[in-house]
Motif scaffolding. Structure first.
Motif, short mmCIF file in Angstrom:
data_model
loop_
_atom_site.label_atom_id
_atom_site.label_comp_id
_atom_site.label_asym_id
_atom_site.label_seq_id
_atom_site.Cartn_x
_atom_site.Cartn_y
_atom_site.Cartn_z
N LYS A 80 0.83 -1.20 0.00
CA LYS A 80 0.00 0.00 0.00
C LYS A 80 0.87 1.25 0.00
O LYS A 80 1.73 1.40 0.86
CB LYS A 80 -0.90 0.00 1.22
N PRO A 81 0.65 2.17 -0.96
CA PRO A 81 1.45 3.40 -0.96
C PRO A 81 1.19 4.24 0.28
O PRO A 81 0.05 4.39 0.71
CB PRO A 81 0.94 4.11 -2.23
N LEU A 82 2.25 4.75 0.86
CA LEU A 82 2.13 5.59 2.05
C LEU A 82 2.26 7.07 1.71
O LEU A 82 1.93 7.92 2.54
CB LEU A 82 3.20 5.21 3.07
N ILE A 83 2.74 7.38 0.52
CA ILE A 83 3.00 8.76 0.11
C ILE A 83 2.62 8.92 -1.36
O ILE A 83 2.33 7.95 -2.04
CB ILE A 83 4.48 9.12 0.29
N SER A 84 2.62 10.15 -1.82
CA SER A 84 2.30 10.43 -3.21
C SER A 84 3.56 10.84 -3.97
O SER A 84 4.57 11.22 -3.37
CB SER A 84 1.28 11.57 -3.29
N ARG A 85 3.49 10.78 -5.29
CA ARG A 85 4.61 11.24 -6.13
C ARG A 85 4.89 12.71 -5.88
O ARG A 85 6.04 13.14 -5.74
CB ARG A 85 4.29 11.00 -7.61
N SER A 86 3.83 13.51 -5.83
CA SER A 86 4.01 14.96 -5.68
C SER A 86 4.65 15.30 -4.35
O SER A 86 5.50 16.19 -4.26
CB SER A 86 2.66 15.69 -5.82
N ALA A 87 4.27 14.59 -3.28
CA ALA A 87 4.87 14.84 -1.96
C ALA A 87 6.35 14.47 -1.96
O ALA A 87 7.17 15.15 -1.34
CB ALA A 87 4.12 14.05 -0.89
N THR A 88 6.68 13.40 -2.66
CA THR A 88 8.08 12.96 -2.73
C THR A 88 8.92 13.97 -3.50
O THR A 88 10.03 14.31 -3.10
CB THR A 88 8.18 11.58 -3.41
N VAL A 89 8.38 14.46 -4.61
CA VAL A 89 9.10 15.46 -5.40
C VAL A 89 9.28 16.74 -4.59
O VAL A 89 10.36 17.34 -4.58
CB VAL A 89 8.35 15.74 -6.72
N ALA A 90 8.23 17.17 -3.91
CA ALA A 90 8.31 18.39 -3.10
C ALA A 90 9.34 18.25 -1.99
O ALA A 90 10.12 19.18 -1.72
CB ALA A 90 6.94 18.71 -2.51
N ALA A 91 9.38 17.10 -1.34
CA ALA A 91 10.36 16.86 -0.28
C ALA A 91 11.77 16.86 -0.85
O ALA A 91 12.71 17.39 -0.22
CB ALA A 91 10.07 15.53 0.41
N SER A 92 11.94 16.30 -2.02
CA SER A 92 13.26 16.26 -2.66
C SER A 92 13.76 17.68 -2.94
O SER A 92 14.92 18.01 -2.68
CB SER A 92 13.18 15.46 -3.96
#
Length: 220
Positions: free
Chosen positions: A6-18
């Motif tokens: 099950k995904p715990l995060i989104s692509r957009s959240a990961t990109v923003a954190a990066s």
């Protein structure tokens, strides 16, 4: 590596954190484990959305370029001024994330900007620019904008307004006089460079270079 069920995060959240990590800590601090820690998840959770570091960095590059506003264009708009504004917007987007500038060099695939290139080509066509010069302009403007902006970012100290540092007027008198006569800021120099490039390419339309002379010029 297996992916969690099950995904715990989104692509957009990961990109923003990066981007946040790169902005605040620099590229040396960036890694998938560091991003996972920022999001308070395990590193394996990132693999729900990204196959590897390269795919994530490509998405970061895409996100950075969405910050470059494409100007409005309508009939009667001066296409040269439109491209000057677009180039400035591209430059400003890079300067907003100076630590991430090299990400664009390494990871920005041109195919994500194909729609923008198509729009640019149509504007050039509407402006009467011959088809054989359109790729020269599109390719050259992108390279100029990226290279000149990276050059500005790499000045020491960062943000220095000196065009050529450590010039001794006794050892470099001609260059020193040229620098004293220069009244343009780095932003203004960028605009002059873009205009000069466009004027030079348009000159090819009135004084075309033959295939033979072009081969001689390229040494092939």
């Amino acid at each position: 590596m297996g992916r969690p069920a099950k995904p715990l995060i989104s692509r957009s959240a990961t990109v923003a954190a990066s981007i946040e990590i790169i902005d605040t800590e620099g590229m040396d601090a960036f890694s998938l484990p560091r991003v996972a820690k920022q999001l308070n998840v395990s590193t394996s959770s990132l693999y729900h959305h990204f196959a590897d570091r390269r795919e994530l960095m490509t998405e970061v590059a895409k996100e950075l370029m969405t910050g470059a506003t494409v100007p409005e264009y309508s009939s009667g708009t001066d296409w040269v001024e439109w491209f000057v504004e677009l180039s400035l917007n591209y430059r400003d987007a890079i300067l907003r994330h100076p630590n991430a500038a090299l990400v664009l060099v390494q990871f920005l695939p041109r195919d994500v900007l194909t729609r923008t290139y198509e729009r640019c080509a149509r504007i050039l066509e509407d402006g009467g620019v011959p088809a054989q010069l359109q790729v020269v302009i599109l390719d050259g403007l992108e390279k100029l904008a990226l290279a000149t902006t990276l050059s500005d970012l790499m000045r020491d100290p960062v943000g220095s307004t000196e065009v050529f540092p450590k010039v001794d007027e006794r050892r470099h008198p001609t260059l020193a006089r040229a620098l004293e006569a220069n009244q343009w800021s780095s932003r203004e120099l960028f605009v002059v460079t873009i205009r000069g490039f466009l004027a030079g390419v348009l000159g090819l339309a009135t004084t075309p270079v033959s295939d033979e002379s072009l081969r001689d010029l390229l040494g092939s």
